[in-house]
Write a protein that holds these residues in place. Sequence first.
Motif, short mmCIF file in Angstrom:
data_model
loop_
_atom_site.label_atom_id
_atom_site.label_comp_id
_atom_site.label_asym_id
_atom_site.label_seq_id
_atom_site.Cartn_x
_atom_site.Cartn_y
_atom_site.Cartn_z
N ILE A 1 0.83 -1.21 0.00
CA ILE A 1 0.00 0.00 0.00
C ILE A 1 0.86 1.26 0.00
O ILE A 1 0.56 2.23 -0.71
CB ILE A 1 -0.97 -0.02 1.20
N SER A 2 1.95 1.26 0.75
CA SER A 2 2.78 2.46 0.79
C SER A 2 3.46 2.73 -0.55
O SER A 2 3.70 3.89 -0.90
CB SER A 2 3.82 2.36 1.91
N GLY A 3 3.75 1.68 -1.30
CA GLY A 3 4.30 1.90 -2.64
C GLY A 3 3.34 2.66 -3.53
O GLY A 3 3.73 3.57 -4.26
N TRP A 4 2.06 2.29 -3.46
CA TRP A 4 1.07 3.01 -4.25
C TRP A 4 0.89 4.44 -3.74
O TRP A 4 0.68 5.37 -4.53
CB TRP A 4 -0.27 2.28 -4.25
N LEU A 5 0.99 4.63 -2.44
CA LEU A 5 0.88 5.99 -1.90
C LEU A 5 2.06 6.85 -2.33
O LEU A 5 1.90 8.05 -2.58
CB LEU A 5 0.78 5.94 -0.38
N ILE A 6 3.24 6.24 -2.46
CA ILE A 6 4.40 6.98 -2.95
C ILE A 6 4.16 7.43 -4.39
O ILE A 6 4.46 8.56 -4.77
CB ILE A 6 5.68 6.12 -2.85
N VAL A 7 3.61 6.54 -5.20
CA VAL A 7 3.31 6.89 -6.60
C VAL A 7 2.31 8.04 -6.65
O VAL A 7 2.51 9.03 -7.38
CB VAL A 7 2.77 5.66 -7.36
N ILE A 8 1.22 7.93 -5.90
CA ILE A 8 0.20 8.98 -5.92
C ILE A 8 0.76 10.30 -5.40
O ILE A 8 0.51 11.37 -5.98
CB ILE A 8 -1.03 8.53 -5.10
N ALA A 9 1.53 10.26 -4.33
CA ALA A 9 2.12 11.48 -3.78
C ALA A 9 3.11 12.10 -4.78
O ALA A 9 3.13 13.32 -4.96
CB ALA A 9 2.82 11.19 -2.46
N GLY A 10 3.90 11.27 -5.43
CA GLY A 10 4.86 11.78 -6.40
C GLY A 10 4.18 12.43 -7.59
O GLY A 10 4.65 13.45 -8.11
N LEU A 11 3.06 11.87 -8.01
CA LEU A 11 2.33 12.46 -9.13
C LEU A 11 1.70 13.80 -8.74
O LEU A 11 1.59 14.70 -9.57
CB LEU A 11 1.25 11.50 -9.63
N ASN A 12 1.29 13.92 -7.51
CA ASN A 12 0.66 15.16 -7.07
C ASN A 12 1.67 16.24 -6.66
O ASN A 12 1.38 17.43 -6.79
CB ASN A 12 -0.28 14.89 -5.90
N LEU A 13 2.82 15.84 -6.16
CA LEU A 13 3.79 16.81 -5.65
C LEU A 13 4.75 17.32 -6.71
O LEU A 13 5.29 18.42 -6.57
CB LEU A 13 4.59 16.20 -4.49
N SER A 14 5.00 16.55 -7.74
CA SER A 14 5.98 16.95 -8.75
C SER A 14 5.28 17.42 -10.02
O SER A 14 4.29 16.84 -10.45
CB SER A 14 6.90 15.76 -9.07
N THR A 15 5.84 18.45 -10.61
CA THR A 15 5.30 18.93 -11.88
C THR A 15 6.15 18.50 -13.06
O THR A 15 5.70 18.55 -14.20
CB THR A 15 5.20 20.47 -11.87
N SER A 16 7.37 18.05 -12.80
CA SER A 16 8.25 17.63 -13.89
C SER A 16 8.05 16.15 -14.20
O SER A 16 7.69 15.35 -13.33
CB SER A 16 9.71 17.90 -13.53
N VAL A 17 8.31 15.82 -15.43
CA VAL A 17 8.16 14.42 -15.85
C VAL A 17 9.20 13.55 -15.15
O VAL A 17 8.89 12.43 -14.72
CB VAL A 17 8.29 14.32 -17.39
N SER A 18 10.41 14.03 -15.02
CA SER A 18 11.46 13.21 -14.38
C SER A 18 11.16 12.97 -12.91
O SER A 18 11.42 11.89 -12.38
CB SER A 18 12.83 13.88 -14.56
#
Length: 129
Positions: free
Chosen positions: A79-96
């Motif tokens: 579950i935390s892996g998916w939360l990391i993905v969701i948080a990364g998509l929301n917190l970062s604006t760059s593709v990298s």
Amino acid sequence: MAATKSQGKAFTVFVAGVTVGAAGLAAVSTGLGKVGLVVGLALTAVSLAVFLKIKPEEGDVPKISMSAGLKLLGLVLAISGWLIVIAGLNLSTSVSGRMAATIVGMVVTLAGIIGVLPFAANKNAIWKA
């Protein structure tokens, strides 16, 4: 994964049924979509009947309790892996940045699913009875 030929056939029918049903659901507004949905649900029901028929052939399940800590750790990692993905998509604006967060999240999730959970389940595997 199938252990016997009958389990493999039932699993194949299940995957085909879910695939056809999903395609039918996606195009449910058309006549062919409705037919696909009905056929997919029918195939899924047939696979369920075959699975229930072959269940008694598997033998007794061992009564040894598995480690709750390892199961919980695997669940938390998944579950935390998916939360990391969701948080990364929301917190970062760059593709990298998004790609890095997604890769880290996938690694954490796979560590829980492939590394920890099978280790916890293999302590009480049905073939070790």
